[in-house]
Motif scaffolding. Structure first.
Motif, short mmCIF file in Angstrom:
data_model
loop_
_atom_site.label_atom_id
_atom_site.label_comp_id
_atom_site.label_asym_id
_atom_site.label_seq_id
_atom_site.Cartn_x
_atom_site.Cartn_y
_atom_site.Cartn_z
N ALA A 1 -0.80 -3.91 -3.22
CA ALA A 1 -1.45 -2.75 -3.82
C ALA A 1 -2.76 -2.43 -3.11
CB ALA A 1 -1.70 -3.00 -5.30
N CYS B 1 -4.78 1.16 -7.33
CA CYS B 1 -4.57 0.07 -6.37
C CYS B 1 -5.77 -0.87 -6.35
CB CYS B 1 -4.34 0.65 -4.97
SG CYS B 1 -2.80 1.58 -4.81
N LEU C 1 -1.95 -0.64 0.11
CA LEU C 1 -1.57 0.74 -0.17
C LEU C 1 -2.81 1.59 -0.46
CD1 LEU C 1 0.53 2.95 -0.71
CD2 LEU C 1 0.70 2.09 -3.07
N VAL D 1 -4.52 2.56 2.80
CA VAL D 1 -3.78 3.60 3.53
C VAL D 1 -4.00 4.97 2.89
CG1 VAL D 1 -1.48 4.42 4.16
CG2 VAL D 1 -2.04 1.98 4.37
N LEU D 2 -3.91 5.04 1.57
CA LEU D 2 -4.10 6.32 0.87
C LEU D 2 -5.52 6.84 1.03
CD1 LEU D 2 -2.07 5.68 -2.41
CD2 LEU D 2 -1.39 7.04 -0.43
#
Length: 435
Positions: free
Chosen positions: A417, A261, A420, A423-424
């Motif tokens: 991306a 990402c 994301l 968040v990850l």
């Protein structure tokens, strides 16, 4: 008396340690930084060559995007083997080999005439460069414990924005000044001239770079002993798993997805920043080159600030996540203000500063759980998978630009991306990544 003696011993030990790290930092980091500037310049100067290359060779945006990205397919397949080999044969010879071969292949890009030739030389350049970045990340773990590593990573990785600060104006000047010289176009001269630093530094590496602490002739024996003790303590309790088990490690795979990402953002910026600036209304190649220096200059300060803060506080998840979200917002608003040069430059500066600030923080994570050969494999695996974004990102943006006549849709994908990835990152175990 014993208390005083003990205090004196601790003070003396502290002085030896401070002196040793000062020597190591001054001897290694400026040189590694210069090598990365040269490496990154050779990797992404195709973004500037594009300003002339596409019309000269009648390439479409899709051809350019695929050619820019296919570099990372070669990179992907040879990354892990390269890092394992470096761990076994030593950094000095292996890093020199990487730099010399990529310099030759980067210069060879000036001979490209057809899309197939363009794809082929970009693929080989990826094969040649595979292992350089993760190799240096691994190399720094031989010298610096986790508590110092974000800052050391930042001092090395600011080679990316500095390559933009220096390479933008340099590339713009070469395109403007050398067109027609000796019958060559500006983009041909660009590939030739910017390959020279990598070649020279590759040769110097053979004589300058020690394989590790014990091989450093410029360290005294007591300094070597202190550094080796700190590395041993830092690696105590970390996994020395088999290479095969690294590929089955769920935490390593999660890190690879997070890094993918990040790289979507990095290569969206790297390969299309000149195009985005030109689309905002800037026409001169030299002016485009000068303006590309601004986002990268902002990134130098953000990388150093975020890395220092992460090491000082010991907190790394939120440092990463906030920087990644800032990058996503910057890239999104660069499309909203795409026709306004000052606002577009502000948005692109936030996008570049946020994206690049994630990298020094992120690369403390793999070495937090693994050591030795397994760390070499993990770092290579994460970097190779993450850098597949270097194929996906420009390919998506190039294809969408051919379809929609705009880079906006592609930049929306890149921004998503980055969100994301943030968040990850927050799903990572706090005790693991905060060290």
């Amino acid at each position: 008396m014993n208390t005083i003696a003990s205090g004196q011993s601790k003070a003396a030990l502290h002085n030896i340690e401070a002196r040793a790290y000062s020597k190591a930092t001054l001897r290694l980091l400026p040189f590694l930084f210069l090598c990365y500037v040269a490496a990154y310049l050779d990797r992404v100067n195709v973004g500037f060559a594009k300003l002339q290359m596409l019309s000269d060779l009648q390439f479409s945006e899709t051809v350019y995007g695929l050619g820019a990205g296919i570099f990372f397919i070669g990179y992907f397949f040879f990354e892990v083997p390269s890092n394992i080999l470096m761990h076994r044969v030593g950094a000095r010879v292996w890093i020199a080999r990487i730099m010399i071969t990529w310099a030759v292949l980067s210069a060879a890009t000036l001979l490209v005439k057809t899309p197939t030739q363009f794809y082929f030389v970009r693929f080989l350049l990826g094969v040649a460069e595979a292992g350089f970045f993760p190799g240096i990340v691994l190399y720094l773990t031989y010298w610096f414990p986790a508590a110092r590593r974000s800052r050391m990573n930042a001092l090395f990785m600011i080679g990316i924005p500095i390559a933009g600060v220096l390479g933008g104006p340099l590339s713009g000047w070469i395109l403007s000044a050398f067109t027609g010289t000796n019958g060559w176009t500006g983009w041909q001269w660009l590939f030739l001239i910017e390959a020279v630093p990598s070649l020279v530094l590759g040769v110097i590496t053979l004589f300058y770079l020690p394989n590790g602490i014990r091989a450093a002739k410029w360290l005294a024996e007591d300094e070597k002993a202190v550094l080796e003790r700190n590395i041993e303590q830092d690696q105590a309790g970390k996994g020395h798993a088999s290479i095969g088990s690294v590929f089955a490690n769920g935490r390593v795979w999660l890190m690879a997805v997070i890094y993918f990402c990040c790289m979507m953002g990095l290569y969206g910026i790297s390969f299309y920043l000149p195009t985005l600036i030109k689309a905002s209304g800037v026409k001169s190649a030299l002016d485009v080159g000068l303006l590309t220096a601004i986002p990268y200059a902002c990134a130098v300060f953000s990388m150093l600030f975020v890395a220092k803060s992460a090491d000082r506080t010991g907190e790394r998840r939120w440092h990463f996540a906030i920087a990644s979200l800032a990058s996503a917002l910057g890239l999104y608003f660069s499309t909203v203000f795409g026709n306004n040069v000052p606002l577009a430059m502000l948005a692109l500066s936030v996008g570049a500063a946020g994206m690049l600030a994630t990298m020094p923080v992120f690369w403390t994570w793999p070495s937090a759980i693994l050591a030795g050969g397994s760390a070499a494999a993990a770092i290579g695996m994460i970097n190779s998978i993450g850098n597949l974004a270097g194929f996906v990102s420009p390919s998506i943006i190039g294809w969408m630009k051919d379809v929609t006549q705009s880079t906006n849709a592609g930049m929306y994908c890149v921004s998503a991306a980055m969100v994301l990835g943030a968040v990850l990152a927050l799903l990572q175990p706090k005790k693991l990544v905060n060290g």
